[in-house]
Design a protein around this motif. Structure first.
Motif, PDB file in Angstrom:
ATOM      1  N   LEU A 261       2.836  -5.386   6.287  1.00 62.59           N
ATOM      2  CA  LEU A 261       3.578  -6.090   5.246  1.00 62.59           C
ATOM      3  C   LEU A 261       2.770  -7.205   4.590  1.00 62.59           C
ATOM      4  CD1 LEU A 261       7.051  -6.416   6.994  1.00 62.59           C
ATOM      5  CD2 LEU A 261       6.377  -4.763   5.248  1.00 62.59           C
ATOM      6  N   ALA A 262       1.856  -7.811   5.349  1.00 64.95           N
ATOM      7  CA  ALA A 262       1.131  -8.954   4.812  1.00 64.95           C
ATOM      8  C   ALA A 262      -0.252  -9.045   5.431  1.00 64.95           C
ATOM      9  CB  ALA A 262       1.898 -10.246   5.067  1.00 64.95           C
ATOM     10  N   ALA A 263      -1.200  -9.536   4.626  1.00 61.61           N
ATOM     11  CA  ALA A 263      -2.533  -9.858   5.113  1.00 61.61           C
ATOM     12  C   ALA A 263      -2.560 -11.351   5.402  1.00 61.61           C
ATOM     13  CB  ALA A 263      -3.578  -9.483   4.070  1.00 61.61           C
ATOM     14  N   ARG A 264      -2.944 -11.725   6.616  1.00 56.52           N
ATOM     15  CA  ARG A 264      -2.839 -13.114   7.048  1.00 56.52           C
ATOM     16  C   ARG A 264      -4.215 -13.699   7.325  1.00 56.52           C
ATOM     17  NH1 ARG A 264       0.845  -9.955   9.301  1.00 56.52           N
ATOM     18  NH2 ARG A 264       0.064  -9.727  11.415  1.00 56.52           N
ATOM     19  N   THR A 265      -4.399 -14.948   6.853  1.00 58.78           N
ATOM     20  CA  THR A 265      -5.570 -15.731   7.208  1.00 58.78           C
ATOM     21  C   THR A 265      -5.071 -17.064   7.731  1.00 58.78           C
ATOM     22  OG1 THR A 265      -5.813 -16.810   5.050  1.00 58.78           O
ATOM     23  CG2 THR A 265      -6.845 -14.646   5.316  1.00 58.78           C
ATOM     24  N   THR A 266      -5.995 -17.924   8.112  1.00 58.98           N
ATOM     25  CA  THR A 266      -5.595 -19.234   8.634  1.00 58.98           C
ATOM     26  C   THR A 266      -4.965 -20.102   7.555  1.00 58.98           C
ATOM     27  OG1 THR A 266      -7.826 -20.064   8.223  1.00 58.98           O
ATOM     28  CG2 THR A 266      -7.341 -19.234  10.439  1.00 58.98           C
ATOM     29  N   ARG A 267      -5.285 -19.856   6.289  1.00 55.78           N
ATOM     30  CA  ARG A 267      -4.831 -20.729   5.209  1.00 55.78           C
ATOM     31  C   ARG A 267      -3.744 -20.121   4.329  1.00 55.78           C
ATOM     32  NH1 ARG A 267      -7.715 -25.247   4.023  1.00 55.78           N
ATOM     33  NH2 ARG A 267      -9.616 -25.600   5.226  1.00 55.78           N
ATOM     34  N   GLN A 268      -3.707 -18.798   4.201  1.00 60.38           N
ATOM     35  CA  GLN A 268      -2.759 -18.217   3.267  1.00 60.38           C
ATOM     36  C   GLN A 268      -2.296 -16.844   3.719  1.00 60.38           C
ATOM     37  OE1 GLN A 268      -4.752 -17.937  -0.475  1.00 60.38           O
ATOM     38  NE2 GLN A 268      -6.185 -16.373   0.176  1.00 60.38           N
ATOM     39  N   LEU A 269      -1.282 -16.365   3.035  1.00 62.60           N
ATOM     40  CA  LEU A 269      -0.701 -15.073   3.344  1.00 62.60           C
ATOM     41  C   LEU A 269      -0.491 -14.328   2.034  1.00 62.60           C
ATOM     42  CD1 LEU A 269       2.132 -14.256   5.772  1.00 62.60           C
ATOM     43  CD2 LEU A 269       2.526 -13.822   3.351  1.00 62.60           C
ATOM     44  N   SER A 270      -0.887 -13.068   1.966  1.00 61.01           N
ATOM     45  CA  SER A 270      -0.684 -12.273   0.757  1.00 61.01           C
ATOM     46  C   SER A 270       0.005 -10.972   1.143  1.00 61.01           C
ATOM     47  CB  SER A 270      -2.023 -11.979   0.065  1.00 61.01           C
ATOM     48  OG  SER A 270      -2.902 -11.286   0.932  1.00 61.01           O
ATOM     49  N   LEU A 271       0.952 -10.561   0.313  1.00 58.38           N
ATOM     50  CA  LEU A 271       1.737  -9.369   0.601  1.00 58.38           C
ATOM     51  C   LEU A 271       0.988  -8.101   0.211  1.00 58.38           C
ATOM     52  CD1 LEU A 271       5.316 -10.384  -0.585  1.00 58.38           C
ATOM     53  CD2 LEU A 271       4.357 -10.494   1.718  1.00 58.38           C
ATOM     54  N   THR A 272       1.158  -7.077   1.008  1.00 59.06           N
ATOM     55  CA  THR A 272       0.701  -5.745   0.637  1.00 59.06           C
ATOM     56  C   THR A 272       1.721  -5.146  -0.326  1.00 59.06           C
ATOM     57  OG1 THR A 272       1.899  -4.688   2.446  1.00 59.06           O
ATOM     58  CG2 THR A 272      -0.336  -5.477   2.926  1.00 59.06           C
ATOM     59  N   PRO A 273       1.392  -4.030  -0.999  1.00 56.62           N
ATOM     60  CA  PRO A 273       2.405  -3.389  -1.842  1.00 56.62           C
ATOM     61  C   PRO A 273       3.684  -3.059  -1.075  1.00 56.62           C
ATOM     62  CG  PRO A 273       0.238  -2.509  -2.349  1.00 56.62           C
ATOM     63  CD  PRO A 273       0.050  -3.399  -1.152  1.00 56.62           C
ATOM     64  N   ALA A 274       3.547  -2.610   0.170  1.00 60.85           N
ATOM     65  CA  ALA A 274       4.725  -2.337   0.983  1.00 60.85           C
ATOM     66  C   ALA A 274       5.501  -3.622   1.256  1.00 60.85           C
ATOM     67  CB  ALA A 274       4.316  -1.684   2.302  1.00 60.85           C
ATOM     68  N   GLY A 275       4.770  -4.720   1.484  1.00 63.28           N
ATOM     69  CA  GLY A 275       5.414  -6.001   1.743  1.00 63.28           C
ATOM     70  C   GLY A 275       6.179  -6.505   0.539  1.00 63.28           C
ATOM     71  N   GLU A 276       5.608  -6.315  -0.648  1.00 63.75           N
ATOM     72  CA  GLU A 276       6.297  -6.736  -1.871  1.00 63.75           C
ATOM     73  C   GLU A 276       7.595  -5.959  -2.062  1.00 63.75           C
ATOM     74  OE1 GLU A 276       3.489  -6.245  -4.992  1.00 63.75           O
ATOM     75  OE2 GLU A 276       2.303  -8.019  -4.451  1.00 63.75           O
ATOM     76  N   ARG A 277       7.546  -4.637  -1.808  1.00 58.69           N
ATOM     77  CA  ARG A 277       8.750  -3.829  -1.945  1.00 58.69           C
ATOM     78  C   ARG A 277       9.800  -4.224  -0.904  1.00 58.69           C
ATOM     79  NH1 ARG A 277       9.926   1.380  -3.679  1.00 58.69           N
ATOM     80  NH2 ARG A 277       8.463   0.892  -5.342  1.00 58.69           N
ATOM     81  N   TYR A 278       9.361  -4.450   0.327  1.00 56.11           N
ATOM     82  CA  TYR A 278      10.305  -4.805   1.390  1.00 56.11           C
ATOM     83  C   TYR A 278      10.934  -6.170   1.117  1.00 56.11           C
ATOM     84  CZ  TYR A 278      12.219  -5.222   6.096  1.00 56.11           C
ATOM     85  OH  TYR A 278      13.071  -5.356   7.167  1.00 56.11           O
ATOM     86  N   TYR A 279      10.139  -7.117   0.622  1.00 55.58           N
ATOM     87  CA  TYR A 279      10.672  -8.444   0.290  1.00 55.58           C
ATOM     88  C   TYR A 279      11.740  -8.332  -0.794  1.00 55.58           C
ATOM     89  CZ  TYR A 279      10.888 -13.121  -1.742  1.00 55.58           C
ATOM     90  OH  TYR A 279      11.334 -14.313  -2.245  1.00 55.58           O
ATOM     91  N   LYS A 280      11.473  -7.538  -1.822  1.00 51.17           N
ATOM     92  CA  LYS A 280      12.446  -7.374  -2.909  1.00 51.17           C
ATOM     93  C   LYS A 280      13.758  -6.824  -2.374  1.00 51.17           C
ATOM     94  CE  LYS A 280      13.140  -5.017  -7.340  1.00 51.17           C
ATOM     95  NZ  LYS A 280      12.549  -4.086  -8.338  1.00 51.17           N
ATOM     96  N   ARG A 281      13.680  -5.809  -1.495  1.00 57.71           N
ATOM     97  CA  ARG A 281      14.902  -5.217  -0.944  1.00 57.71           C
ATOM     98  C   ARG A 281      15.650  -6.206  -0.051  1.00 57.71           C
ATOM     99  NH1 ARG A 281      15.097  -2.115  -4.898  1.00 57.71           N
ATOM    100  NH2 ARG A 281      13.892  -0.181  -4.837  1.00 57.71           N
TER     101      ARG A 281
END
Length: 302
Positions: free
Chosen positions: A47-67
């Motif tokens: 669902l998301a790519a995580r680093t120590t400073r930030q988090l970015s959504l994958t395409p699947a994560g963006e769709r799941y968040y919207k739902r």
């Protein structure tokens, strides 16, 4: 209501990081991180790519968040509709309206409603765009102008009168230095809202004769809020097309003047739009009625 794991995911996205989400949820950072990992394992997707400073959504994560947001909106609607079974309005209600309506209309309307129903918690979104009600969990949208065809329900709550305004200094410069002719008016510097496009055309009607006057302006300054337009107009940057409810005090104080006071533009209808079929919840009806009354009061004060 969403279960714990999807709710944790939504909180992470909106907070922007696992650390901030942990603060919001009052959980340990490791617990929040573990919940996200468990959710991804259950769904079988990242669902998301995580680093120590930030988090970015994958395409699947963006769709799941919207739902998930849609499910939260439906849950809030279901809770609000339970008011029909006898409870006084309480809890959150989300309202969106243009920036220009916040001070003269929305603020006094909500003050009145909150005095009657102190457990009601309005969430207000100031935005000049027409937002997706279901996707944003909005209960009431105040919309200016004709409405597009949709399944949404609408109630007319008033009208808005746009006015061509400018600073007294610019007005005096115009009337002192040249005869006020149509071609002179159209050469004036013009302050446009982003939504007005590359050319702004207006049609005015004489109050006395009914004669129609058509003007076109080329923007020399553009901005995205009514407050900015009014501010720039007061400073003499040009003519601006402004709603009467937003500039009533400026006109009374002489900070702005009407460019053509003997002419009027066609009034625009104002609607309260909602998603509820049949009978809306009491909180929605009460807020819409308060806004309609505030519109009437503002019109009488002009």
């Amino acid at each position: 209501m969403l279960s714990a794991l999807p709710l944790t995911f939504v909180t992470i996205v909106e907070a922007g990081s696992i650390t901030k989400a942990a603060d919001t949820l009052n959980l340990a950072k490791s617990a929040v991180s573990q919940n996200l990992k468990r959710l991804e394992e259950q769904l079988g997707v990242k669902l998301a790519a995580r680093t120590t400073r930030q988090l970015s959504l994958t395409p699947a994560g963006e769709r799941y968040y919207k739902r998930c947001k849609e499910m939260l909106a439906l849950s809030n609607r279901a809770s609000t509709e339970m008011e029909d079974f006898g409870a006084a309005p309480a809890g959150p209600i989300t309202i969106t309206a243009p920036h220009a309506m916040m001070t003269p209309i929305i603020a006094p309307a909500l003050l009145k409603v909150r005095k009657r129903f102190p457990r009601l918690i309005p969430k207000v979104i100031a935005d000049d765009k027409r937002l997706d009600l279901i996707g944003n969990g909005i209960d009431i949208a105040i919309s200016v102008g004709d409405l597009p065809d949709s399944n949404l329900k609408a109630r007319r709550v008033g009208t808005l009168q746009d006015t061509l305004c400018l600073s007294p200094g610019l007005f005096n410069e115009l009337t002192n230095n040249q005869e006020v002719l149509e071609e002179n008016l159209q050469n004036l510097p013009y302050i446009a809202h982003f939504r007005e496009g590359e050319t702004t055309s207006v049609e005015l009607t004489s109050k006395q004769t009914g004669k129609t006057l058509r003007l076109s302006f080329q923007p020399t300054v553009k901005c995205n809020t009514i407050e900015a337009l009014a501010s720039f107009a007061r400073e003499g940057l040009g003519v601006a097309l402004l709603p009467d409810i937003a500039i009533a005090q400026d006109l009374k104080k002489g900070l702005l003047v009407r460019l053509l006071p003997e002419y009027n533009l066609k009034p625009l209808p104002i609607y309260a739009v909602h998603v509820y079929e049949k009978l809306p919840p009491l909180s929605v009806l009460e807020v819409i009625t308060a806004i309609e009354e505030a519109m009437t009061t503002a019109s009488l004060d002009d």
